[in-house]
Scaffold this active site. Structure first.
Site, PDB file in Angstrom:
ATOM      1  CE1 TYR A  28     -19.057  59.525  14.990  1.00 31.84           C
ATOM      2  CE2 TYR A  28     -18.992  60.538  17.172  1.00 31.84           C
ATOM      3  CZ  TYR A  28     -18.538  59.594  16.275  1.00 31.84           C
ATOM      4  OH  TYR A  28     -17.552  58.701  16.653  1.00 31.84           O
TER       5      TYR A  28
HETATM    6  N1  NAD Z   1     -10.913  58.808  17.836  1.00 38.22           N
HETATM    7  C1  NAD Z   1     -11.828  58.939  18.797  1.00 38.22           C
HETATM    8  O1  NAD Z   1     -11.671  59.710  19.750  1.00 38.22           O
HETATM    9  C2  NAD Z   1     -13.100  58.142  18.733  1.00 38.22           C
HETATM   10  C3  NAD Z   1     -14.000  58.278  19.801  1.00 38.22           C
HETATM   11  C4  NAD Z   1     -15.187  57.561  19.760  1.00 38.22           C
HETATM   12  C5  NAD Z   1     -15.458  56.711  18.712  1.00 38.22           C
HETATM   13  N2  NAD Z   1     -14.571  56.605  17.675  1.00 38.22           N
HETATM   14  C6  NAD Z   1     -14.908  55.684  16.580  1.00 38.22           C
HETATM   15  O2  NAD Z   1     -13.787  54.884  16.310  1.00 38.22           O
HETATM   16  C7  NAD Z   1     -13.688  54.604  14.915  1.00 38.22           C
HETATM   17  C8  NAD Z   1     -12.336  55.020  14.386  1.00 38.22           C
HETATM   18  O3  NAD Z   1     -12.168  56.418  14.580  1.00 38.22           O
HETATM   19  P1  NAD Z   1     -10.839  57.153  14.155  1.00 38.22           P
HETATM   20  O4  NAD Z   1     -10.560  58.162  15.208  1.00 38.22           O
HETATM   21  O5  NAD Z   1      -9.802  56.159  13.771  1.00 38.22           O
HETATM   22  O6  NAD Z   1     -11.342  57.917  12.857  1.00 38.22           O
HETATM   23  P2  NAD Z   1     -10.543  58.217  11.493  1.00 38.22           P
HETATM   24  O7  NAD Z   1     -11.347  59.234  10.774  1.00 38.22           O
HETATM   25  O8  NAD Z   1      -9.125  58.519  11.800  1.00 38.22           O
HETATM   26  O9  NAD Z   1     -10.600  56.827  10.739  1.00 38.22           O
HETATM   27  C9  NAD Z   1     -11.710  56.384   9.987  1.00 38.22           C
HETATM   28  C10 NAD Z   1     -11.205  55.864   8.660  1.00 38.22           C
HETATM   29  O10 NAD Z   1     -12.316  55.328   7.936  1.00 38.22           O
HETATM   30  C11 NAD Z   1     -12.162  55.640   6.578  1.00 38.22           C
HETATM   31  N3  NAD Z   1     -13.496  55.644   5.936  1.00 38.22           N
HETATM   32  C12 NAD Z   1     -14.525  56.483   6.190  1.00 38.22           C
HETATM   33  N4  NAD Z   1     -15.570  56.207   5.383  1.00 38.22           N
HETATM   34  C13 NAD Z   1     -15.192  55.125   4.629  1.00 38.22           C
HETATM   35  C14 NAD Z   1     -15.837  54.381   3.598  1.00 38.22           C
HETATM   36  N5  NAD Z   1     -17.060  54.672   3.168  1.00 38.22           N
HETATM   37  N6  NAD Z   1     -15.141  53.355   3.041  1.00 38.22           N
HETATM   38  C15 NAD Z   1     -13.885  53.036   3.451  1.00 38.22           C
HETATM   39  N7  NAD Z   1     -13.236  53.731   4.399  1.00 38.22           N
HETATM   40  C16 NAD Z   1     -13.879  54.765   4.980  1.00 38.22           C
HETATM   41  C17 NAD Z   1     -11.505  57.016   6.558  1.00 38.22           C
HETATM   42  O11 NAD Z   1     -10.812  57.267   5.345  1.00 38.22           O
HETATM   43  C18 NAD Z   1     -10.582  56.937   7.762  1.00 38.22           C
HETATM   44  O12 NAD Z   1      -9.265  56.600   7.385  1.00 38.22           O
HETATM   45  C19 NAD Z   1     -14.855  55.324  14.270  1.00 38.22           C
HETATM   46  O13 NAD Z   1     -15.926  54.414  14.124  1.00 38.22           O
HETATM   47  C20 NAD Z   1     -15.231  56.394  15.269  1.00 38.22           C
HETATM   48  O14 NAD Z   1     -16.600  56.712  15.188  1.00 38.22           O
HETATM   49  C21 NAD Z   1     -13.392  57.295  17.677  1.00 38.22           C
END
Ligand code: NAD
Length: 321
Positions: free
Chosen positions: A154
């Protein structure tokens, strides 16, 4: 025609939370998501249902891996900034299906960079993660630390996205802001994350798994604070000749996992049944954000204490389920 903002991953936790804030401020937003089933799609649909009530919101059900479709659907829009939050998240899943990270993080981000280039989008805000820091002896991690040794796929995929964005910003003079989020939590949060799993397990009287025997410390960051940071960074002027910049987005306070769990138990008025497990492959024991860069701005300085954040989450959880 009024310029629009694009948010990818809009049905996800961060995309939804930020989109809601923009819509509340009367901005026009195009939200993109493929609604994948990495976790319960019902919660993604609930988030979308809220957003779709606003007339300034357009939803495009698109898979970012399909560049031609993406290009065609966005052809007629005039875009201000693009917030790229779509990703395959989760450390544990990356041990099982690394290909999901190649496709949805590396390939999809490449397509987003191409869209930004073709459409001459002025500012790309890219979600990254504290996982890129890997193992470090530093008490607090800042943006200048080396991120060359990711501990799992990841982190490797997110670091790859940062690198690709850097090269595009350099070649095409495209403005890119990378946000490295530290463990986000809050209402309508992700079901695969600790707070959600612990709350669900305790209420259903099931055993919850504590990896590393619960001896972790995390920088739990409340979603509203992350949303404030995103809003702030979009507006922050770039320095002269600066095209690429990175910001940590953390709470800046380290909380022991057992203390966090105690707070959940207190709010639920129930004790957890715990299954203690060894450290999960690829995990780090402790991580804490150095927020010096964003602390310069008053919009980010006031952040939510974890006891308040946990209470807000549990109030939402009880109401939703
Ligand atoms: N939530 C956390 O604690 C956290 C921490 C560090 C980094 N992040 C980063 O923040 C961002 C958002 O995270 P999140 O927690 O909202 O995750 P999440 O999984 O809730 O949201 C990601 C969304 O992207 C969509 N998605 C994935 N692949 C796709 C594709 N090929 N085409 C279109 N849509 C697609 C999914 O359906 C999902 O709804 C991500 O980049 C994640 O790596 C999150």
């Amino acid at each position: 025609m009024k310029k629009k903002q694009i948010i990818t991953g809009v049905a996800g936790f961060v995309g939804f939370s930020f989109c809601k804030k923009l819509l509340d401020k009367n901005k026009q937003v195009i939200g993109i998501d493929n609604l994948n089933d990495y976790y319960d799609v019902k919660i993604k649909k609930s988030r979308l249902k809220i957003l779709k009530k606003n007339k300034n919101f357009i939803f495009l059900h698109i898979d970012l891996r399909k560049k031609e479709i993406l290009e065609r659907k966005l052809r007629n829009y005039n875009i201000q900034s693009l917030f790229h939050f779509a990703a395959q998240a989760g450390v544990r899943h990356s041990l099982l299906k690394p290909i999901d990270y190649v496709e949805n993080n590396i390939c999809a981000t490449f397509n987003i960079l191409e869209i930004c280039r073709i459409k001459n989008i002025k500012h790309l805000i890219l979600a990254s993660t504290s996982s890129v820091y890997g193992f470090t002896k530093k008490k607090r991690v800042n943006e200048t630390l080396s991120t060359d040794k990711p501990l799992q796929f990841y982190a490797a995929s997110k670091k790859s996205c940062e690198l690709m964005a850097h090269s595009y910003s350099n070649i095409y003079k495209m403005k890119v802001s990378v946000l490295r989020f530290f463990t986000l939590y809050g209402p309508l949060g992700r079901p695969d994350m600790a707070l959600f799993k612990f709350t669900k397990g305790i209420l259903e009287k099931k055993k919850i798994s504590l990896f590393n025997y619960g001896d972790h410390k995390r920088d739990f960051t409340y979603i509203d604070d992350a949303v404030n940071a995103i809003e702030l960074v979009e507006k922050l002027k770039f320095k002269k000749k600066e095209f690429y910049r990175i910001f940590n987005v953390g709470n800046g306070r380290s909380v022991h996992l057992k203390k966090y769990l105690k707070e959940i138990e207190k709010n639920l008025k129930r004790k957890a049944k715990i299954k203690y497990l060894p450290m999960q492959k690829g995990d780090v024991k402790n991580i804490l954000s150095d927020n010096t860069k964003l602390n310069r701005y008053k919009e980010f300085r006031k952040r939510t204490h974890y006891k308040i954040g946990v209470k807000k989450f549990i109030d939402w959880y009880r109401d939703y389920y």
